[in-house]
Scaffold this active site. Structure first.
Site, mmCIF file in Angstrom:
data_model
loop_
_atom_site.group_PDB
_atom_site.id
_atom_site.type_symbol
_atom_site.label_atom_id
_atom_site.label_comp_id
_atom_site.label_asym_id
_atom_site.label_seq_id
_atom_site.Cartn_x
_atom_site.Cartn_y
_atom_site.Cartn_z
ATOM 1 N N GLY A 131 47.144 36.937 27.306
ATOM 2 C CA GLY A 131 46.606 36.198 28.599
ATOM 3 C C GLY A 131 45.679 36.858 29.477
ATOM 4 O O GLY A 131 44.622 37.032 29.412
ATOM 5 N N ILE A 157 46.247 25.531 26.567
ATOM 6 C CA ILE A 157 44.511 25.186 26.616
ATOM 7 C C ILE A 157 44.649 23.597 27.112
ATOM 8 O O ILE A 157 45.198 22.417 26.480
ATOM 9 C CB ILE A 157 44.197 25.033 24.866
ATOM 10 C CG1 ILE A 157 43.957 26.486 24.429
ATOM 11 C CG2 ILE A 157 42.642 24.515 25.090
ATOM 12 C CD1 ILE A 157 43.827 27.423 25.279
ATOM 13 N N SER A 313 31.692 37.488 41.780
ATOM 14 C CA SER A 313 32.915 37.715 41.187
ATOM 15 C C SER A 313 33.991 37.751 42.135
ATOM 16 O O SER A 313 35.171 37.283 42.150
ATOM 17 C CB SER A 313 32.911 38.963 40.276
ATOM 18 O OG SER A 313 32.077 38.897 39.507
ATOM 19 N N GLN A 336 60.014 21.374 53.578
ATOM 20 C CA GLN A 336 60.836 21.649 54.885
ATOM 21 C C GLN A 336 60.717 20.675 55.853
ATOM 22 O O GLN A 336 61.802 20.254 56.559
ATOM 23 C CB GLN A 336 60.311 23.165 55.536
ATOM 24 C CG GLN A 336 61.410 23.763 56.180
ATOM 25 C CD GLN A 336 62.878 24.007 55.454
ATOM 26 O OE1 GLN A 336 62.798 24.087 54.410
ATOM 27 N NE2 GLN A 336 63.832 24.214 56.119
ATOM 28 N N GLY A 339 62.712 17.660 55.103
ATOM 29 C CA GLY A 339 64.113 18.008 54.863
ATOM 30 C C GLY A 339 64.523 17.414 53.503
ATOM 31 O O GLY A 339 63.880 17.866 52.645
ATOM 32 N N GLU A 363 43.628 30.065 34.992
ATOM 33 C CA GLU A 363 42.098 30.767 35.139
ATOM 34 C C GLU A 363 42.217 32.308 35.692
ATOM 35 O O GLU A 363 41.436 32.527 36.579
ATOM 36 C CB GLU A 363 41.357 29.833 36.159
ATOM 37 C CG GLU A 363 41.200 28.470 35.629
ATOM 38 C CD GLU A 363 39.758 27.758 35.568
ATOM 39 O OE1 GLU A 363 38.922 28.452 36.058
ATOM 40 O OE2 GLU A 363 39.639 26.508 35.545
ATOM 41 N N GLY A 364 43.331 32.975 35.352
ATOM 42 C CA GLY A 364 43.616 34.287 35.729
ATOM 43 C C GLY A 364 44.722 34.444 36.811
ATOM 44 O O GLY A 364 44.428 33.759 37.613
HETATM 45 N N1 COS Z 1 30.955 39.316 34.484
HETATM 46 C C1 COS Z 1 30.162 39.892 33.416
HETATM 47 N N2 COS Z 1 30.714 40.906 32.840
HETATM 48 C C2 COS Z 1 31.864 41.432 33.042
HETATM 49 C C3 COS Z 1 32.639 40.832 34.081
HETATM 50 C C4 COS Z 1 32.102 39.656 34.766
HETATM 51 N N3 COS Z 1 32.746 39.306 35.785
HETATM 52 N N4 COS Z 1 33.792 41.299 34.026
HETATM 53 C C5 COS Z 1 33.669 42.338 33.355
HETATM 54 N N5 COS Z 1 32.619 42.401 32.561
HETATM 55 C C6 COS Z 1 32.101 43.218 31.380
HETATM 56 C C7 COS Z 1 32.195 44.561 32.123
HETATM 57 O O1 COS Z 1 30.979 45.055 32.652
HETATM 58 C C8 COS Z 1 32.221 45.415 30.563
HETATM 59 O O2 COS Z 1 31.127 45.401 30.172
HETATM 60 P P1 COS Z 1 30.737 46.788 29.343
HETATM 61 O O3 COS Z 1 31.572 47.528 28.427
HETATM 62 O O4 COS Z 1 29.376 46.456 28.855
HETATM 63 O O5 COS Z 1 30.166 47.905 30.576
HETATM 64 C C9 COS Z 1 33.136 44.519 29.748
HETATM 65 O O6 COS Z 1 32.820 43.180 30.336
HETATM 66 C C10 COS Z 1 34.450 44.672 29.696
HETATM 67 O O7 COS Z 1 35.072 44.897 31.046
HETATM 68 P P2 COS Z 1 36.332 45.516 31.623
HETATM 69 O O8 COS Z 1 36.236 46.847 31.049
HETATM 70 O O9 COS Z 1 36.420 45.393 33.052
HETATM 71 O O10 COS Z 1 37.449 44.649 30.867
HETATM 72 P P3 COS Z 1 39.067 44.620 30.900
HETATM 73 O O11 COS Z 1 39.344 44.456 29.575
HETATM 74 O O12 COS Z 1 39.553 45.680 31.883
HETATM 75 O O13 COS Z 1 39.463 43.278 31.485
HETATM 76 C C11 COS Z 1 39.908 41.559 33.202
HETATM 77 C C12 COS Z 1 39.075 42.785 32.995
HETATM 78 C C13 COS Z 1 41.419 41.816 33.316
HETATM 79 C C14 COS Z 1 39.424 41.256 34.764
HETATM 80 C C15 COS Z 1 39.751 40.398 32.501
HETATM 81 O O14 COS Z 1 40.301 40.568 30.940
HETATM 82 C C16 COS Z 1 40.107 39.207 32.877
HETATM 83 O O15 COS Z 1 39.757 38.416 33.746
HETATM 84 N N6 COS Z 1 41.356 38.717 32.470
HETATM 85 C C17 COS Z 1 42.006 37.449 32.935
HETATM 86 C C18 COS Z 1 41.692 36.277 31.878
HETATM 87 C C19 COS Z 1 41.841 35.041 32.428
HETATM 88 O O16 COS Z 1 41.254 34.636 33.405
HETATM 89 N N7 COS Z 1 42.448 34.110 31.636
HETATM 90 C C20 COS Z 1 42.507 32.688 31.986
HETATM 91 C C21 COS Z 1 42.102 32.050 30.826
HETATM 92 S S1 COS Z 1 41.506 30.362 31.499
HETATM 93 S S2 COS Z 1 43.179 29.414 31.602
#
Ligand code: COS
Length: 380
Positions: A131, A157, A313, A336, A339, A363-364
């Site tokens: 997730g 989904i 972001s 609350q 009651g 959405e995260g």
């Molecule tokens: N916009 C554009 N590019 C992005 C970005 C953004 N907001 N966030 C990250 N990236 C890019 C990074 O720049 C990086 O690129 P490069 O490797 O080319 O430098 C790449 O994506 C990977 O980024 P990062 O290393 O930060 O990714 P992580 O695996 O550490 O994950 C989080 C980052 C945790 C923020 C991400 O996995 C996330 O948002 N998770 C939640 C998912 C979510 O919201 N799910 C809900 C689904 S809908 S119900």
């Protein structure tokens, strides 16, 4: 120059959404929450009045509404029912990766048909075992001649199984991490898809949440958005935008909590006077009002940044996390104020609390929002 006024068009849009919530959503919200069923007639009505799939760009025949417009609409619709708003909001979530990562030709091919009849889109990123760590996806996409072959399972989904198009995120090679990910548009009629409706949700029961199963699903190779390796970034760019309507919906819930509390506090008497005359109640009302005002400003600011094409972001994560927590507190306090009556289904406030819990998760999660915010802070 800072101007907080809405344009005449925005005022009309707000009134349209407010009337829609009052006439089409509020009267049926409890029934569909209890039935755990998606009210398709609301989708039809939303299509009829122009509140469905509003982010489809003008060059694909849509309204191409701005993010500020989406925020204005979102607050009003969620005031009626967050679960029902989620159906419409999740469709915009399914449209956004096509807008963000697709070509103009793809916008026309995939999005224009959504406007012909009441239709929904969906966004399939999460999986049973992934997730928050979205890049660790296990769903695979293999290019076989002129077709992508998709296998895997997606989880949680919204609109899953009824959407005309679903943007599916998959990997072509898991060892590449996010650089192996793809975003592929899968039409509803592509064989090999099945879905299981997730039942017994705490709240937002009028929205359909599904597990989606893909077994050798074949789609044309032209259905990829961007190229190989772009999937994860398209998902991130999408969520940077679509977390803002979650914030707006949360403001709508908080406003409803406030209105219901005001109404009840004026009616209910204790110790010989309406409970609205007690400061203990007044302070709760004032806190709710403070939350609604600050939350709305945050959502609008994040939306404004999107519309200006500026980085957003952190601001969208701030708005999403703040507003969903603020609305959770407001709903809790509304119970609350009511009651014992607040704890049962006779009044709408217990549903507000059940519904808003999801805004802190989907959405995260709000923990992931804090990760996004902190990373932006540390980057500076
Ligand atoms: N916009 C554009 N590019 C992005 C970005 C953004 N907001 N966030 C990250 N990236 C890019 C990074 O720049 C990086 O690129 P490069 O490797 O080319 O430098 C790449 O994506 C990977 O980024 P990062 O290393 O930060 O990714 P992580 O695996 O550490 O994950 C989080 C980052 C945790 C923020 C991400 O996995 C996330 O948002 N998770 C939640 C998912 C979510 O919201 N799910 C809900 C689904 S809908 S119900």
């Amino acid at each position: 120059m800072i101007d907080f006024s809405l344009t005449d068009e925005q005022k009309q849009l707000q009134q349209l959404a407010r009337d829609f919530a009052r006439n089409e959503i509020i009267p049926i919200a409890t029934e569909y929450d209890q039935k755990e069923e998606l009210p398709w007639q609301v989708v039809e009505k939303a299509h009829e009045v122009g509140l469905l799939n509003t982010s489809v760009p003008e060059h694909a025949g849509g309204l191409g509404l701005s993010m500020i417009d989406e925020v204005i609409i979102g607050e009003e619709l969620a005031y009626g029912c967050m679960g029902i708003y989620t159906i419409l909001m999740a469709s915009e979530l399914g449209i956004t990766p096509v807008v963000v990562g697709g070509t103009e030709e793809q916008h026309k091919r995939f999005l224009a048909p959504l406007l012909d009849k009441p239709s929904l889109a969906a966004f399939a990123l999460s999986e049973p075992n992934n997730g928050s760590d979205a890049a660790a996806m296990n769903t695979t996409a293999v290019l076989d001649g002129d077709e992508w072959v998709i296998n895997g399972t997606k989880m949680w989904i919204s609109n899953g199984g009824v959407a005309e198009i679903t943007v599916v995120f998959a990997t072509v090679d898991k060892s590449l991490g996010h650089r192996g990910t793809v975003a592929i548009v899968v039409p509803k009629d592509a064989p090999g898809q099945s879905y299981n409706k997730i039942r017994h949700k705490l709240g937002q029961r009028a929205s359909l949440t599904s597990e989606l199963v893909f077994e050798d699903v074949r789609v044309p190779k032209e259905n990829i958005l961007g190229g190989i390796g772009d999937g994860f970034k398209i998902a991130m760019k999408t969520l940077d935008k679509t977390r803002i309507p979650v914030a707006a919906g949360s403001v709508g819930i908080a406003r409803r909590a406030l209105d219901e509390s005001l109404r009840y506090a004026r009616e209910r008497a204790a110790f010989g006077r309406p409970i609205s005359e007690f400061q203990a109640i007044q302070f709760k009302l004032a806190e709710m009002s403070m939350g609604v005002e600050t939350g709305r400003l945050m959502a609008l600011k994040a939306a404004w940044l999107v519309d200006q094409g500026l980085p957003h972001s952190a601001e969208s994560a701030i708005a999403k996390a703040y507003c969903s927590e603020m609305a959770f507190d407001a709903s809790n306090e509304a119970i609350q104020v009511h009651g014992g009556y607040g704890y049962v289904g006779e009044y709408p406030v217990e549903k507000l609390l059940r519904d808003v819990k999801l805004n802190q998760i989907y959405e995260g999660t709000n923990e992931i929002q804090r990760v996004v915010i902190a990373r932006q802070l540390l980057k500076k």
